[in-house]
Scaffold this motif. Structure first.
Motif, PDB file in Angstrom:
ATOM      1  N   ALA A  52      50.565  34.042  38.770  1.00 57.26           N
ATOM      2  CA  ALA A  52      49.447  34.310  37.855  1.00 57.26           C
ATOM      3  C   ALA A  52      48.407  34.545  38.639  1.00 57.26           C
ATOM      4  CB  ALA A  52      49.288  33.350  36.751  1.00 57.26           C
ATOM      5  N   ASP A  53      47.990  33.251  39.567  1.00 58.61           N
ATOM      6  CA  ASP A  53      46.930  33.275  40.491  1.00 58.61           C
ATOM      7  C   ASP A  53      46.643  34.228  41.390  1.00 58.61           C
ATOM      8  OD1 ASP A  53      46.117  30.943  39.159  1.00 58.61           O
ATOM      9  OD2 ASP A  53      47.077  29.569  40.722  1.00 58.61           O
ATOM     10  N   LEU A  54      48.094  34.649  41.894  1.00 61.38           N
ATOM     11  CA  LEU A  54      48.042  35.759  43.057  1.00 61.38           C
ATOM     12  C   LEU A  54      47.801  37.056  42.246  1.00 61.38           C
ATOM     13  CD1 LEU A  54      48.555  36.924  45.674  1.00 61.38           C
ATOM     14  CD2 LEU A  54      51.250  36.912  45.058  1.00 61.38           C
ATOM     15  N   ARG A  55      48.076  37.329  40.986  1.00 61.03           N
ATOM     16  CA  ARG A  55      47.700  38.413  40.273  1.00 61.03           C
ATOM     17  C   ARG A  55      46.381  38.655  40.125  1.00 61.03           C
ATOM     18  NH1 ARG A  55      53.534  37.940  37.596  1.00 61.03           N
ATOM     19  NH2 ARG A  55      54.381  39.435  38.514  1.00 61.03           N
ATOM     20  N   ALA A  56      45.747  37.516  39.826  1.00 55.51           N
ATOM     21  CA  ALA A  56      44.252  37.204  39.522  1.00 55.51           C
ATOM     22  C   ALA A  56      43.572  37.853  40.350  1.00 55.51           C
ATOM     23  CB  ALA A  56      43.996  36.132  38.690  1.00 55.51           C
ATOM     24  N   GLU A  57      43.891  37.250  41.741  1.00 52.02           N
ATOM     25  CA  GLU A  57      43.408  37.135  42.738  1.00 52.02           C
ATOM     26  C   GLU A  57      43.252  39.022  43.317  1.00 52.02           C
ATOM     27  OE1 GLU A  57      42.984  35.979  47.472  1.00 52.02           O
ATOM     28  OE2 GLU A  57      44.009  34.972  46.182  1.00 52.02           O
ATOM     29  N   LEU A  58      44.456  39.387  43.144  1.00 48.70           N
ATOM     30  CA  LEU A  58      44.594  40.782  43.645  1.00 48.70           C
ATOM     31  C   LEU A  58      43.903  41.930  42.550  1.00 48.70           C
ATOM     32  CD1 LEU A  58      48.288  41.022  44.539  1.00 48.70           C
ATOM     33  CD2 LEU A  58      46.295  41.194  46.267  1.00 48.70           C
ATOM     34  N   ALA A  59      43.821  41.538  41.334  1.00 47.12           N
ATOM     35  CA  ALA A  59      43.068  42.210  40.104  1.00 47.12           C
ATOM     36  C   ALA A  59      41.310  42.151  40.689  1.00 47.12           C
ATOM     37  CB  ALA A  59      43.491  42.018  38.978  1.00 47.12           C
ATOM     38  N   ALA A  60      41.124  41.048  40.934  1.00 45.77           N
ATOM     39  CA  ALA A  60      39.674  40.734  41.111  1.00 45.77           C
ATOM     40  C   ALA A  60      39.308  41.395  42.476  1.00 45.77           C
ATOM     41  CB  ALA A  60      39.425  39.192  41.050  1.00 45.77           C
ATOM     42  N   SER A  61      40.065  41.694  43.540  1.00 48.62           N
ATOM     43  CA  SER A  61      39.751  42.179  44.583  1.00 48.62           C
ATOM     44  C   SER A  61      39.430  43.750  44.410  1.00 48.62           C
ATOM     45  CB  SER A  61      40.814  42.227  45.781  1.00 48.62           C
ATOM     46  OG  SER A  61      41.950  43.226  45.318  1.00 48.62           O
ATOM     47  N   GLY A  62      39.939  44.201  43.380  1.00 45.45           N
ATOM     48  CA  GLY A  62      39.514  45.764  43.281  1.00 45.45           C
ATOM     49  C   GLY A  62      40.250  46.611  44.178  1.00 45.45           C
ATOM     50  N   VAL A  63      41.127  46.235  45.026  1.00 43.68           N
ATOM     51  CA  VAL A  63      41.997  47.058  46.021  1.00 43.68           C
ATOM     52  C   VAL A  63      43.110  47.466  45.246  1.00 43.68           C
ATOM     53  CG1 VAL A  63      43.195  46.837  48.349  1.00 43.68           C
ATOM     54  CG2 VAL A  63      40.975  45.723  47.915  1.00 43.68           C
ATOM     55  N   PRO A  64      43.644  48.860  45.395  1.00 34.55           N
ATOM     56  CA  PRO A  64      44.919  48.937  44.812  1.00 34.55           C
ATOM     57  C   PRO A  64      45.959  48.297  45.589  1.00 34.55           C
ATOM     58  CG  PRO A  64      43.595  50.921  45.601  1.00 34.55           C
ATOM     59  CD  PRO A  64      42.926  49.792  46.000  1.00 34.55           C
ATOM     60  N   HIS A  65      46.819  47.926  44.917  1.00 34.57           N
ATOM     61  CA  HIS A  65      47.760  46.935  45.304  1.00 34.57           C
ATOM     62  C   HIS A  65      49.430  47.050  44.528  1.00 34.57           C
ATOM     63  CE1 HIS A  65      46.130  44.877  41.825  1.00 34.57           C
ATOM     64  NE2 HIS A  65      47.353  44.298  41.644  1.00 34.57           N
ATOM     65  N   GLU A  66      50.212  46.813  45.072  1.00 34.19           N
ATOM     66  CA  GLU A  66      51.571  46.611  44.645  1.00 34.19           C
ATOM     67  C   GLU A  66      52.168  45.196  44.897  1.00 34.19           C
ATOM     68  OE1 GLU A  66      56.097  48.182  45.575  1.00 34.19           O
ATOM     69  OE2 GLU A  66      54.428  49.469  45.956  1.00 34.19           O
TER      70      GLU A  66
END
Length: 146
Positions: free
Chosen positions: A68-82
């Protein structure tokens, strides 16, 4: 806004599709764990992705409690990700190399930890394997000292 496509794999998350104009998306693959070296690798990969207008593919070995923390950090980054779970948590190097090859990655980002003199004699670390076996360049980053 770009369409969203579903990424592959059981632990994958949606990622924005390639930008209009038909160009392929640039990809950076990063090895992540919740340890300081994994967090340092993710931070550098996100910074590189912003600078290069690239997508980040995060190969992780995190337990469900940390996702959950990792997903939140990725979402907050604004960078497209998988987000991709390493099939074998004991051999994430193979997953990083395979993912980088499959996605034609520009490079792989990995975190390094300090090793003891005895640890340096024991070859077979995941970082060493990625450095030696990856077909693309590898950026190795160190975690900041406490």
């Amino acid at each position: 806004m770009a369409e969203t496509q579903q990424a592959e794999g059981p632990a994958a998350t949606p990622v924005p599709a390639a930008t209009a104009g038909g160009g392929s998306t640039r990809v950076i693959v990063v090895g992540y764990s919740a340890k300081p070296e994994g967090r340092a690798a993710l931070a550098r990969a996100l910074a590189e992705a912003r600078a290069r207008d690239a997508e980040v593919v995060v190969v992780h070995t995190s337990p469900d409690a940390e996702l959950a923390d990792l997903r939140a950090e990725l979402a907050a980054s604004g960078v497209p990700h998988e987000l991709k779970e390493a099939a074998d948590a004991l051999d994430p190097a193979e997953e990083l190399i395979t993912t980088a090859d499959a996605r034609d990655a520009e490079f792989i980002v990995i975190g390094l930890r300090k090793r003891s003199p005895v640890g340096k004699l024991l070859l077979g670390s995941n970082a060493q394997r990625v450095l030696l076996d990856a077909a693309c360049p590898v950026l190795a980053v160190k975690a900041e000292s406490a």
